[in-house]
Write a protein that holds these residues in place. Structure first.
Motif, PDB file in Angstrom:
ATOM      1  N   GLY A 112       0.731  -1.397   0.297  1.00  0.00           N
ATOM      2  CA  GLY A 112       0.241  -0.133   0.270  1.00  0.00           C
ATOM      3  C   GLY A 112       0.489   0.902   0.153  1.00  0.00           C
ATOM      4  N   ILE A 113       2.314   1.168  -0.349  1.00  0.00           N
ATOM      5  CA  ILE A 113       2.834   2.607  -0.231  1.00  0.00           C
ATOM      6  C   ILE A 113       2.607   3.093  -1.644  1.00  0.00           C
ATOM      7  CG2 ILE A 113       5.454   3.343  -0.669  1.00  0.00           C
ATOM      8  CD1 ILE A 113       6.488   1.088   0.601  1.00  0.00           C
ATOM      9  N   GLN A 114       2.470   2.287  -2.853  1.00  0.00           N
ATOM     10  CA  GLN A 114       1.842   3.315  -4.117  1.00  0.00           C
ATOM     11  C   GLN A 114       1.416   2.396  -4.695  1.00  0.00           C
ATOM     12  OE1 GLN A 114       6.040   3.899  -4.753  1.00  0.00           O
ATOM     13  NE2 GLN A 114       5.694   1.883  -6.704  1.00  0.00           N
ATOM     14  N   PRO A 115       0.295   3.113  -6.059  1.00  0.00           N
ATOM     15  CA  PRO A 115      -0.756   2.307  -6.594  1.00  0.00           C
ATOM     16  C   PRO A 115      -0.136   1.466  -7.677  1.00  0.00           C
ATOM     17  CG  PRO A 115      -0.374   3.994  -7.273  1.00  0.00           C
ATOM     18  CD  PRO A 115      -0.073   4.274  -6.682  1.00  0.00           C
ATOM     19  N   ALA A 116       1.575   1.635  -8.476  1.00  0.00           N
ATOM     20  CA  ALA A 116       2.074   0.856  -8.991  1.00  0.00           C
ATOM     21  C   ALA A 116       3.177   1.243  -9.072  1.00  0.00           C
ATOM     22  CB  ALA A 116       1.324   1.909 -10.868  1.00  0.00           C
ATOM     23  N   GLY A 117       4.047   0.617 -10.255  1.00  0.00           N
ATOM     24  CA  GLY A 117       5.546   0.696 -10.560  1.00  0.00           C
ATOM     25  C   GLY A 117       6.521   0.493 -11.942  1.00  0.00           C
ATOM     26  N   ASP A 118       7.562   0.796 -11.529  1.00  0.00           N
ATOM     27  CA  ASP A 118       8.073   0.285 -13.207  1.00  0.00           C
ATOM     28  C   ASP A 118       9.085  -0.938 -12.520  1.00  0.00           C
ATOM     29  OD1 ASP A 118      11.138   1.714 -12.503  1.00  0.00           O
ATOM     30  OD2 ASP A 118       9.710   2.714 -11.571  1.00  0.00           O
ATOM     31  N   GLY A 119       9.915  -1.753 -13.522  1.00  0.00           N
ATOM     32  CA  GLY A 119      10.115  -3.188 -12.933  1.00  0.00           C
ATOM     33  C   GLY A 119      11.027  -3.273 -14.453  1.00  0.00           C
ATOM     34  N   SER A 120      11.533  -4.255 -14.840  1.00  0.00           N
ATOM     35  CA  SER A 120      11.831  -4.807 -16.191  1.00  0.00           C
ATOM     36  C   SER A 120      11.734  -6.147 -15.498  1.00  0.00           C
ATOM     37  CB  SER A 120      13.217  -4.622 -16.152  1.00  0.00           C
ATOM     38  OG  SER A 120      14.441  -5.306 -14.874  1.00  0.00           O
ATOM     39  N   ASP A 121      11.796  -7.027 -16.980  1.00  0.00           N
ATOM     40  CA  ASP A 121      11.478  -9.449 -16.547  1.00  0.00           C
ATOM     41  C   ASP A 121      12.196  -9.456 -18.524  1.00  0.00           C
ATOM     42  OD1 ASP A 121       9.980 -11.189 -17.773  1.00  0.00           O
ATOM     43  OD2 ASP A 121       8.383 -10.277 -16.685  1.00  0.00           O
ATOM     44  N   MET A 122      13.252 -10.279 -17.864  1.00  0.00           N
ATOM     45  CA  MET A 122      13.372 -11.387 -18.921  1.00  0.00           C
ATOM     46  C   MET A 122      12.752 -12.232 -18.853  1.00  0.00           C
ATOM     47  SD  MET A 122      17.604 -12.208 -19.695  1.00  0.00           S
ATOM     48  CE  MET A 122      18.397 -10.424 -20.345  1.00  0.00           C
ATOM     49  N   GLY A 123      12.799 -13.146 -18.323  1.00  0.00           N
ATOM     50  CA  GLY A 123      12.670 -14.513 -17.366  1.00  0.00           C
ATOM     51  C   GLY A 123      11.719 -14.958 -16.611  1.00  0.00           C
ATOM     52  N   GLY A 124      10.625 -13.111 -16.131  1.00  0.00           N
ATOM     53  CA  GLY A 124       9.631 -13.477 -15.433  1.00  0.00           C
ATOM     54  C   GLY A 124       9.616 -12.210 -14.402  1.00  0.00           C
ATOM     55  N   SER A 125      10.441 -11.510 -14.524  1.00  0.00           N
ATOM     56  CA  SER A 125      11.555 -10.391 -12.690  1.00  0.00           C
ATOM     57  C   SER A 125       9.806 -10.029 -12.918  1.00  0.00           C
ATOM     58  CB  SER A 125      12.218  -9.397 -13.465  1.00  0.00           C
ATOM     59  OG  SER A 125      13.686 -10.634 -13.298  1.00  0.00           O
ATOM     60  N   LEU A 126       9.039  -9.653 -13.826  1.00  0.00           N
ATOM     61  CA  LEU A 126       7.668  -8.529 -13.438  1.00  0.00           C
ATOM     62  C   LEU A 126       6.930  -9.609 -12.931  1.00  0.00           C
ATOM     63  CD1 LEU A 126       7.672  -5.979 -16.290  1.00  0.00           C
ATOM     64  CD2 LEU A 126       7.743  -5.303 -14.319  1.00  0.00           C
TER      65      LEU A 126
END
Length: 218
Positions: free
Chosen positions: A151-165
């Motif tokens: 509940g700190i924030q509603p969305a965020g940025d990430g990255s994914d190669m083999g499942g990291s998101l």
């Protein structure tokens, strides 16, 4: 936000209060720039008061995955090799989020060099799962997924190669989206460097409220 019912200053204060409440146990937010965030929030409120057109994420406070450069914030990547790195420019995804109105507030934990399926490193330690702090938040976007689930924030940025998101999101009852490589935007020099793509982790699924289950078992 557009009507003034809630202000960017108020949202940022609530965001900081939630970090203070849960991060000592969660250990997901590993760097902050509170005064800079407050300044950006005041500027966002002045823009709304002026009647100017507002971008789609106007005034939304957000921490960022610590593999993404954000000017003025450290980019450690969970590695002692980068412990003193503070970039002066931002990654494409951060530039785009800020252009959309996001207020950058800090960075979230990752496995060392984002190479691992458990969000742990020797610089910042382990990020736990807010649904059960004895469990993993997975990785490499585990810090991002954890701050959203808590509940700190509603969305965020990430990255994914083999499942990291996708996998951290599934571990924390969120949604992680990996776009096709041919569709996802990337910096001009990044196309040949990695099969990974940038993308979001989003909020609650299955009707469950986020960020209310952080507890110590027993």
């Amino acid at each position: 936000m557009a009507s003034g019912e809630v202000s960017a200053v108020e949202l940022t204060a609530a965001h900081h209060a939630r970090i203070d409440a849960v991060n000592p146990v969660l250990n997901a937010v590993i760097a902050e720039a509170r005064e800079g965030a407050r300044t950006a929030a005041r500027a966002a409120d002045q823009r709304r008061a002026s009647g100017a057109a507002l971008p789609p994420l106007h005034g939304v406070p957000m921490t960022h995955k610590d593999t993404h450069d954000a000017a003025g914030l450290p980019t450690v990547k969970g590695s002692p090799l980068f412990a003193d790195t503070v970039p002066t420019t931002s990654s494409l995804i951060i530039d785009r989020l800020q252009a959309a109105g996001v207020i950058s507030t800090g960075k979230t934990n990752v496995p060392e060099l984002a190479a691992g399926s458990h969000t742990f490193n020797t610089v910042f330690g382990t990020t736990v799962n807010p649904w059960d702090i004895t469990r993993s938040a997975f990785g490499s976007s585990g810090g991002v997924a954890a701050v959203i689930a808590a509940g700190i924030q509603p969305a965020g940025d990430g990255s994914d190669m083999g499942g990291s998101l996708r996998t951290p999101a599934s571990f924390t009852n969120r949604v992680g989206f990996r776009a096709s490589s041919a569709v996802a935007d990337r910096a001009p020099d990044a196309a040949l460097r990695s099969a990974g793509v940038l993308g979001p982790v989003l909020g609650a699924v299955a009707g469950r409220r986020p960020g209310r289950i952080l507890h110590r078992p027993g």
